[in-house]
Design a protein around this motif. Sequence first.
Motif, short mmCIF file in Angstrom:
data_model
loop_
_atom_site.label_atom_id
_atom_site.label_comp_id
_atom_site.label_asym_id
_atom_site.label_seq_id
_atom_site.Cartn_x
_atom_site.Cartn_y
_atom_site.Cartn_z
N GLU A 40 2.04 6.38 -7.13
CA GLU A 40 1.06 7.34 -7.62
C GLU A 40 1.58 8.77 -7.53
OE1 GLU A 40 -2.63 6.65 -5.60
OE2 GLU A 40 -2.84 4.65 -6.46
N ILE A 41 2.29 9.07 -6.45
CA ILE A 41 2.87 10.41 -6.30
C ILE A 41 3.92 10.65 -7.38
CG2 ILE A 41 4.29 11.87 -4.81
CD1 ILE A 41 2.77 10.56 -2.42
N LYS A 56 2.51 1.66 -3.39
CA LYS A 56 1.54 2.12 -4.40
C LYS A 56 1.29 3.62 -4.25
CE LYS A 56 -0.75 -2.25 -5.29
NZ LYS A 56 -1.99 -3.03 -5.18
N LYS A 57 1.25 4.11 -3.02
CA LYS A 57 1.09 5.55 -2.80
C LYS A 57 2.27 6.31 -3.40
CE LYS A 57 -1.55 5.80 1.51
NZ LYS A 57 -1.44 6.16 2.94
N LYS A 58 3.47 5.82 -3.11
CA LYS A 58 4.68 6.47 -3.64
C LYS A 58 4.69 6.42 -5.17
CE LYS A 58 7.53 5.53 0.41
NZ LYS A 58 8.68 4.77 0.94
N HIS A 86 0.83 -1.21 0.00
CA HIS A 86 0.00 0.00 0.00
C HIS A 86 0.87 1.27 0.00
CE1 HIS A 86 -3.61 2.34 0.56
NE2 HIS A 86 -3.03 2.97 1.59
N ASP A 87 1.92 1.26 0.82
CA ASP A 87 2.84 2.41 0.87
C ASP A 87 3.56 2.59 -0.47
OD1 ASP A 87 2.20 3.01 3.48
OD2 ASP A 87 3.86 1.83 4.32
#
Length: 100
Positions: free
Chosen positions: A56-57, A52-54, A49-50
Amino acid sequence: MSDKSQPDYHKQEKHHKHMEQLGKLGVVAAGAYAMHEKHKAKKDPENSHDHKKKQEIATAVALGGIGFAIHEKHEKKEVKKQEKKEAKEAKKHGDHKHFH
């Protein structure tokens, strides 16, 4: 000697070209980082999850870089256009640059 009242179009064009290139470089770097985080998300399911956030950013940063590079390319073209317009006007009015 250069006339201080006249903008230095060559210098402006060069500046916008360099900024365009920096924008493209940022796109490549952010894209590579996004791919790296995508790979890490697959390899590390516990923290995916972390990652994937990175990812996307980094993708958003790459898209912003694309927009910046396009903007700078447009600015470079506008400087060229303005330079040609002023040269045409100067020629029309018989103004000549004198070099000493």
